[in-house]
Design a protein around this motif. Sequence first.
Motif, PDB file in Angstrom:
ATOM      1  N   ILE A 197       5.332   1.685  -1.582  1.00  0.00           N
ATOM      2  CA  ILE A 197       5.601   2.833  -0.705  1.00  0.00           C
ATOM      3  C   ILE A 197       4.313   3.461  -0.183  1.00  0.00           C
ATOM      4  N   PHE A 198       3.334   3.664  -1.103  1.00  0.00           N
ATOM      5  CA  PHE A 198       2.124   4.410  -0.723  1.00  0.00           C
ATOM      6  C   PHE A 198       0.917   3.505  -0.474  1.00  0.00           C
ATOM      7  N   ALA A 199       0.602   2.625  -1.446  1.00  0.00           N
ATOM      8  CA  ALA A 199      -0.601   1.795  -1.302  1.00  0.00           C
ATOM      9  C   ALA A 199      -0.495   0.847  -0.112  1.00  0.00           C
ATOM     10  N   LEU A 200       0.686   0.237   0.058  1.00  0.00           N
ATOM     11  CA  LEU A 200       0.873  -0.695   1.175  1.00  0.00           C
ATOM     12  C   LEU A 200       1.485  -0.016   2.402  1.00  0.00           C
ATOM     13  N   HIS A 201       1.762   1.293   2.296  1.00  0.00           N
ATOM     14  CA  HIS A 201       2.272   2.097   3.416  1.00  0.00           C
ATOM     15  C   HIS A 201       3.566   1.523   4.018  1.00  0.00           C
ATOM     16  N   LEU A 202       4.466   1.046   3.156  1.00  0.00           N
ATOM     17  CA  LEU A 202       5.719   0.462   3.623  1.00  0.00           C
ATOM     18  C   LEU A 202       6.873   1.455   3.620  1.00  0.00           C
ATOM     19  N   GLY A 203       6.664   2.638   3.016  1.00  0.00           N
ATOM     20  CA  GLY A 203       7.691   3.671   3.043  1.00  0.00           C
ATOM     21  C   GLY A 203       9.025   3.229   2.475  1.00  0.00           C
ATOM     22  N   LEU A 204      10.111   3.470   3.225  1.00  0.00           N
ATOM     23  CA  LEU A 204      11.456   3.148   2.771  1.00  0.00           C
ATOM     24  C   LEU A 204      11.631   1.647   2.531  1.00  0.00           C
ATOM     25  N   GLU A 205      11.032   0.814   3.400  1.00  0.00           N
ATOM     26  CA  GLU A 205      11.117  -0.636   3.201  1.00  0.00           C
ATOM     27  C   GLU A 205      10.462  -1.045   1.890  1.00  0.00           C
ATOM     28  N   GLY A 206       9.379  -0.371   1.527  1.00  0.00           N
ATOM     29  CA  GLY A 206       8.705  -0.665   0.260  1.00  0.00           C
ATOM     30  C   GLY A 206       9.585  -0.354  -0.934  1.00  0.00           C
ATOM     31  N   ALA A 207      10.329   0.767  -0.845  1.00  0.00           N
ATOM     32  CA  ALA A 207      11.260   1.117  -1.924  1.00  0.00           C
ATOM     33  C   ALA A 207      12.343   0.053  -2.063  1.00  0.00           C
ATOM     34  N   ALA A 208      12.816  -0.468  -0.926  1.00  0.00           N
ATOM     35  CA  ALA A 208      13.850  -1.507  -0.955  1.00  0.00           C
ATOM     36  C   ALA A 208      13.317  -2.795  -1.581  1.00  0.00           C
ATOM     37  N   ILE A 209      12.082  -3.170  -1.246  1.00  0.00           N
ATOM     38  CA  ILE A 209      11.498  -4.403  -1.791  1.00  0.00           C
ATOM     39  C   ILE A 209      11.335  -4.310  -3.304  1.00  0.00           C
ATOM     40  N   SER A 210      10.848  -3.161  -3.790  1.00  0.00           N
ATOM     41  CA  SER A 210      10.682  -3.003  -5.242  1.00  0.00           C
ATOM     42  C   SER A 210      12.035  -3.020  -5.949  1.00  0.00           C
ATOM     43  N   THR A 211      13.081  -2.522  -5.284  1.00  0.00           N
ATOM     44  CA  THR A 211      14.426  -2.557  -5.857  1.00  0.00           C
ATOM     45  C   THR A 211      14.910  -3.997  -6.021  1.00  0.00           C
TER      46      THR A 211
END
Length: 479
Positions: A197-211
């Motif tokens: 979310i923060f380090a790679l600046h992916l925001g909502l998409e980053g949360a989905a990927i980690s899920t």
Amino acid sequence: MAKTPPSGSKGSHARFLTGSIMRHVTVMALTGGIGIIAVFAVDLLNFFYISRLGEKPIAAAVGFAGAIGFFQISIGIGLTIGIGAAVSTAIGRADGISGSTAPRIATTSLIVMAVITLALGLFTAAARNPLLGLLQATGETKSMAATYLLIISPALPLMILGMCAGALLRSAGAAKRAMNVTLFGALAVAVMDPIFIFALHLGLEGAAISTVISRGMMGFLGLYYVHKQGLLGRPDFAQAREDMAQVGRVAGPAILTNLATPVGSSYVTHSMAHFGVAAVAGQAAIDRIVPVAFGTLFALTGAVGPIMAQNLGAGRTDRVKETLRASLIFMVIAVVIAWAILASVQDLLALAFQSKGVAADLLHLFCSWIAGTAIFMGGLFVANSAFNNLGRPGYATVMNWGRATLGTIPFVHFGEQYGPLGVLIGQAAGSVVFGLLAIVLAFWTVDRLHRDTMARVPVPIIAVPGGRNAASNFETDEG
């Protein structure tokens, strides 16, 4: 001299047939609660990190996506209830895994479950925009929610596989292994969310990927533990129809029962949407706090089931009745503790989720007062578990759908006239009514089952001094 098989091995006995019922309920609920909390902590952590971005549309998007995801999880929970009940009963009848049909039923069920949930995940991804439209999601919020669902929905089978594995492990009494399946999944999100979310600046998409990564970890770890427990075997396709019919007798009504909850929740989200994204964001925060704060209540459904099912399979209806009483006592204690904690940290929660205005008002009302009504929600959960495992799944269906319709729509509609706080109060009021009804019906069901069982037990005749015969008394665990 032959050694006693270690706990958790194939030769272990059905452990819930002996020992303290309250201890069994406490251990299963606490370890299961940690597992349930871990599952929903994934959503809570995602919401927390997304909230730190300070954008209400993103927080509302997670709320809309979560309402749809609730449908998926509810279907998965229904499947796990059916699988757990069938496997627990098989273990109880054979007094252990060895020599029972449990591994065959478990393996067949996992294969069928994977196919069903894959189809469901793909359907959700394809129909995400119309589904979000039904919830009154619009504009940028709808677009972000659609992207989130597109990423996470195809990975649904992995999460449900982990949940089913947990149910199978609890059926065999392996509560710690069941807990680890979901606990490690949550830990993965806790580590990866800040990165994506923060380090790679992916925001909502980053949360989905980690899920998605977390779901994969849950699925594969669950399969590993189920194999180690001796609950995986070679599938017997000749017996598959019979095995799935046994699972389906509980899973079908359980799925129908569990779908009632997201239906009611979706109506609440729809009502909140009338008051703007801030109200939806506040409701989304509450929806993610509830299963974490009251994880032990959600776990009671899975924890009580194996205890009741094993004892029912062994004909010990006296211990079934005791399990119901012990579960309700444990539930009340758990709610009071969680309520006290929520009331004391409500300001910190509002700060953590950057809740302001309407969102903060909703959060404070919930933590101060509404959280206490979880006692009735817990009563409904315990009652539904009893119904599902005692051959009365239709009762659970009626109670849950009653709560989702008669216990939600008119109450929320009336409360909506007084603003978003009225919506929250109306939802709670309906749960009180149906929680009480479910508890009364559960005790009536268990009492009737116990009386019927005792009436079928032959009373031996023994000789007594004086040449007369008398019926001997039986000792039971009641009281």
